[in-house]
Design an enzyme around this catalytic site. Sequence first.
Site, PDB file in Angstrom:
ATOM      1  N   ARG A 231      11.877  -4.757   9.243  1.00 37.15           N
ATOM      2  CA  ARG A 231      12.947  -5.699   8.979  1.00 37.15           C
ATOM      3  C   ARG A 231      13.392  -5.488   7.558  1.00 37.15           C
ATOM      4  O   ARG A 231      12.424  -5.505   6.562  1.00 37.15           O
ATOM      5  CB  ARG A 231      12.382  -6.924   9.487  1.00 37.15           C
ATOM      6  CG  ARG A 231      12.326  -7.051  10.921  1.00 37.15           C
ATOM      7  CD  ARG A 231      13.711  -7.351  11.492  1.00 37.15           C
ATOM      8  NE  ARG A 231      13.779  -7.421  13.005  1.00 37.15           N
ATOM      9  CZ  ARG A 231      13.689  -6.387  13.731  1.00 37.15           C
ATOM     10  NH1 ARG A 231      13.709  -4.904  13.455  1.00 37.15           N
ATOM     11  NH2 ARG A 231      13.967  -6.675  15.343  1.00 37.15           N
ATOM     12  N   HIS A 279      20.041   0.927  10.487  1.00 34.83           N
ATOM     13  CA  HIS A 279      19.225   0.284  11.581  1.00 34.83           C
ATOM     14  C   HIS A 279      19.342   1.247  12.685  1.00 34.83           C
ATOM     15  O   HIS A 279      19.973   0.707  14.058  1.00 34.83           O
ATOM     16  CB  HIS A 279      19.784  -1.125  11.776  1.00 34.83           C
ATOM     17  CG  HIS A 279      18.557  -1.862  12.206  1.00 34.83           C
ATOM     18  ND1 HIS A 279      18.701  -3.310  11.994  1.00 34.83           N
ATOM     19  CD2 HIS A 279      17.939  -1.676  13.289  1.00 34.83           C
ATOM     20  CE1 HIS A 279      17.657  -3.635  12.337  1.00 34.83           C
ATOM     21  NE2 HIS A 279      17.138  -2.819  13.476  1.00 34.83           N
TER      22      HIS A 279
END
Length: 316
Positions: A231, A279
């Site tokens: 993250r 991502h």
Amino acid sequence: MALLILRNDDKGNAWRQELLKIDSSLEVIVYPEPHKTEAIKMATVWKHPEGLLHNYTGLLGIQSMGAGVDFILKDPSVGSPQNPSGLTRPIMRVVDEQLTADMAEYVLTHCLAALRDLQHYEVLSKDRRWEPSNYRRASETTVGILGLGTLGMAAGKALLQNGFQVRGWARSSKKAEGISVYAGAGSLNEFLAGSQIVVCLLPLTPETSGILNAKRFKQMDPGTFLINAARGGHLIEADLIPAIDSGLLSGACLDVFQEEPLPREHPFWEHPKIRVTPHVASVSDPSTVAAQIVANYKNLLKGVAPQNLVDLEKGY
């Protein structure tokens, strides 16, 4: 009774189609389609608008569409030990073999790229410069994995199979064949000091937020390569480029960021020793995940414990 899909993109209908393939009798609503809030019994979410779930007082549970749940727990309308005033409902995450395999493949790919310094050669090739340099072999390289959950264990296994030495750090002691395990905050310094590549696969919790910072970079071997596929909140972004430019780190591969999409003006785009990926390390595939979501929905309706429940105390 209905299941609600709440996403921050245009993929809601694709997810609905896969859920209906499992059970065509389901009523599946894709937000913001018209619906009665009291009819919604489970919300299936991915980076939904914060505060919106507060409207759904009839919820029996909240299902993440991915492995992470940090975006759910930070929603002020969702109850947790840190937010007792929110809606207290079971929260489930995805555990999927394909998702796990994709992450292991991503980590292995970028560890191999770091060994051969491919980022450096990409820069040289743009200037048509022929400058070969020495490289490190996998057998000579220790990869340290921050986080030994399902994803971390799979990445460690893939690295071992390709000749790397592997160590892992976890909140509590774990057994992992072939992996040297370091457990607890007291062992983090020792773990970092012996890794030439550090891979972050931790869940994002208040304890792990900002764990990749200037202090930790100084505890790593000089020239360590960093991979963050967990993250964006794990990395103090302002600390990264100074650590690379000073030689503390040899470079970084980043798949996650504090703000996504990464702003066009962000300095990470232009830095020659930082590889940016959007991502994509491990993306939930509706076709492989839908069955467990439908099963959780039906279990909630029957009062049966769903699969892959999140421990709200731990945050994952």
